[in-house]
Motif scaffolding. Sequence first.
Motif, mmCIF file in Angstrom:
data_model
loop_
_atom_site.group_PDB
_atom_site.id
_atom_site.type_symbol
_atom_site.label_atom_id
_atom_site.label_comp_id
_atom_site.label_asym_id
_atom_site.label_seq_id
_atom_site.Cartn_x
_atom_site.Cartn_y
_atom_site.Cartn_z
ATOM 1 N N TRP A 1 0.981 -1.223 -0.015
ATOM 2 C CA TRP A 1 0.042 0.059 -0.072
ATOM 3 C C TRP A 1 0.670 1.528 -0.088
ATOM 4 C CZ3 TRP A 1 -5.100 -0.105 -1.007
ATOM 5 C CH2 TRP A 1 -6.073 -1.173 -0.455
ATOM 6 N N LEU A 2 1.100 2.034 -1.213
ATOM 7 C CA LEU A 2 1.459 3.517 -1.023
ATOM 8 C C LEU A 2 0.417 4.805 -0.505
ATOM 9 C CD1 LEU A 2 3.930 5.085 -1.630
ATOM 10 C CD2 LEU A 2 2.297 5.110 -4.383
ATOM 11 N N TYR A 3 0.984 4.730 0.227
ATOM 12 C CA TYR A 3 0.575 6.151 1.276
ATOM 13 C C TYR A 3 -0.444 5.021 2.031
ATOM 14 C CZ TYR A 3 3.822 9.399 -0.943
ATOM 15 O OH TYR A 3 4.753 9.477 -1.690
ATOM 16 N N ASP A 4 -0.770 4.168 2.370
ATOM 17 C CA ASP A 4 -1.902 3.516 2.537
ATOM 18 C C ASP A 4 -2.958 3.091 1.893
ATOM 19 O OD1 ASP A 4 -2.562 1.604 4.970
ATOM 20 O OD2 ASP A 4 -3.258 2.762 6.533
ATOM 21 N N THR A 5 -3.076 3.726 0.607
ATOM 22 C CA THR A 5 -4.248 4.300 -0.057
ATOM 23 C C THR A 5 -4.023 3.764 -1.471
ATOM 24 O OG1 THR A 5 -3.641 6.314 0.787
ATOM 25 C CG2 THR A 5 -5.108 6.532 -0.649
ATOM 26 N N VAL B 1 -7.732 1.212 -4.118
ATOM 27 C CA VAL B 1 -7.988 2.796 -3.684
ATOM 28 C C VAL B 1 -8.636 2.969 -2.291
ATOM 29 C CG1 VAL B 1 -7.949 5.133 -4.228
ATOM 30 C CG2 VAL B 1 -7.462 3.479 -5.380
ATOM 31 N N ARG B 2 -8.130 3.247 -1.110
ATOM 32 C CA ARG B 2 -8.436 2.324 -0.754
ATOM 33 C C ARG B 2 -8.616 4.453 0.851
ATOM 34 N NH1 ARG B 2 -5.812 -1.706 3.925
ATOM 35 N NH2 ARG B 2 -3.804 -0.425 4.102
ATOM 36 N N HIS B 3 -9.698 5.070 1.117
ATOM 37 C CA HIS B 3 -10.008 5.913 2.124
ATOM 38 C C HIS B 3 -11.369 6.116 3.123
ATOM 39 C CE1 HIS B 3 -9.063 10.414 2.765
ATOM 40 N NE2 HIS B 3 -10.369 10.374 2.762
ATOM 41 N N ALA B 4 -10.896 6.781 4.157
ATOM 42 C CA ALA B 4 -11.813 6.737 4.957
ATOM 43 C C ALA B 4 -12.733 5.210 5.567
ATOM 44 C CB ALA B 4 -12.312 7.276 4.635
ATOM 45 N N GLY B 5 -12.278 4.143 5.410
ATOM 46 C CA GLY B 5 -13.049 2.948 5.813
ATOM 47 C C GLY B 5 -13.545 2.228 4.131
ATOM 48 N N VAL B 6 -13.750 2.858 2.668
ATOM 49 C CA VAL B 6 -14.271 2.525 1.657
ATOM 50 C C VAL B 6 -13.292 2.051 1.141
ATOM 51 C CG1 VAL B 6 -15.169 3.465 -0.560
ATOM 52 C CG2 VAL B 6 -15.669 4.356 2.099
ATOM 53 N N THR B 7 -12.759 0.708 0.392
ATOM 54 C CA THR B 7 -11.831 -0.095 -0.735
ATOM 55 C C THR B 7 -12.647 0.009 -1.815
ATOM 56 O OG1 THR B 7 -11.405 -0.901 1.002
ATOM 57 C CG2 THR B 7 -11.000 -1.099 -1.115
ATOM 58 N N THR B 8 -11.972 0.285 -3.223
ATOM 59 C CA THR B 8 -12.133 0.614 -4.535
ATOM 60 C C THR B 8 -11.416 -0.069 -4.825
ATOM 61 O OG1 THR B 8 -13.497 2.468 -4.696
ATOM 62 C CG2 THR B 8 -12.930 2.135 -6.965
ATOM 63 N N HIS B 9 -11.759 -1.157 -5.590
ATOM 64 C CA HIS B 9 -10.914 -2.049 -6.857
ATOM 65 C C HIS B 9 -11.162 -1.646 -7.647
ATOM 66 C CE1 HIS B 9 -9.056 -6.051 -5.845
ATOM 67 N NE2 HIS B 9 -8.993 -6.030 -7.265
#
Length: 134
Positions: free
Chosen positions: A34-38, A80-88
Amino acid sequence: MIRSRSYYRYRDEGNGNIREAFATGGSIEFESGWLYDTFRLGVTGFTSQKLHGDADRDGTGLLQLGQRGYTALGEAYLEVRHAGVTTHLFRQEINVPFINRNDSRMTPKTFEAYLLSAEDPLGISGLSVGGGHV
């Protein structure tokens, strides 16, 4: 990760048609951290190469028509993940009961899909919500 496999298939269709091939191959898989945990990227390539297969016994589904080997890009995705939402996003493996790998030949099925999932939405612990387009 490197995964190898071999598959021999002989099928007598009972009407004089015989399908036969022996193939070897597998996959090479890369998934970044994970780059920048995102952001995370993944790529998987598959191959199936002929070890044995007469041209008049074509049609096993292990090789291309004409008993030729092949190499193909099976997965290429971005998460991509942010604020508990993950997009694949894009070409990926999906392994749920109705849509799955059907890993019964040399190359499993992959799908072009755009998926969104959320863990604990609205602060409700233990709840997962997902949706997408395949």
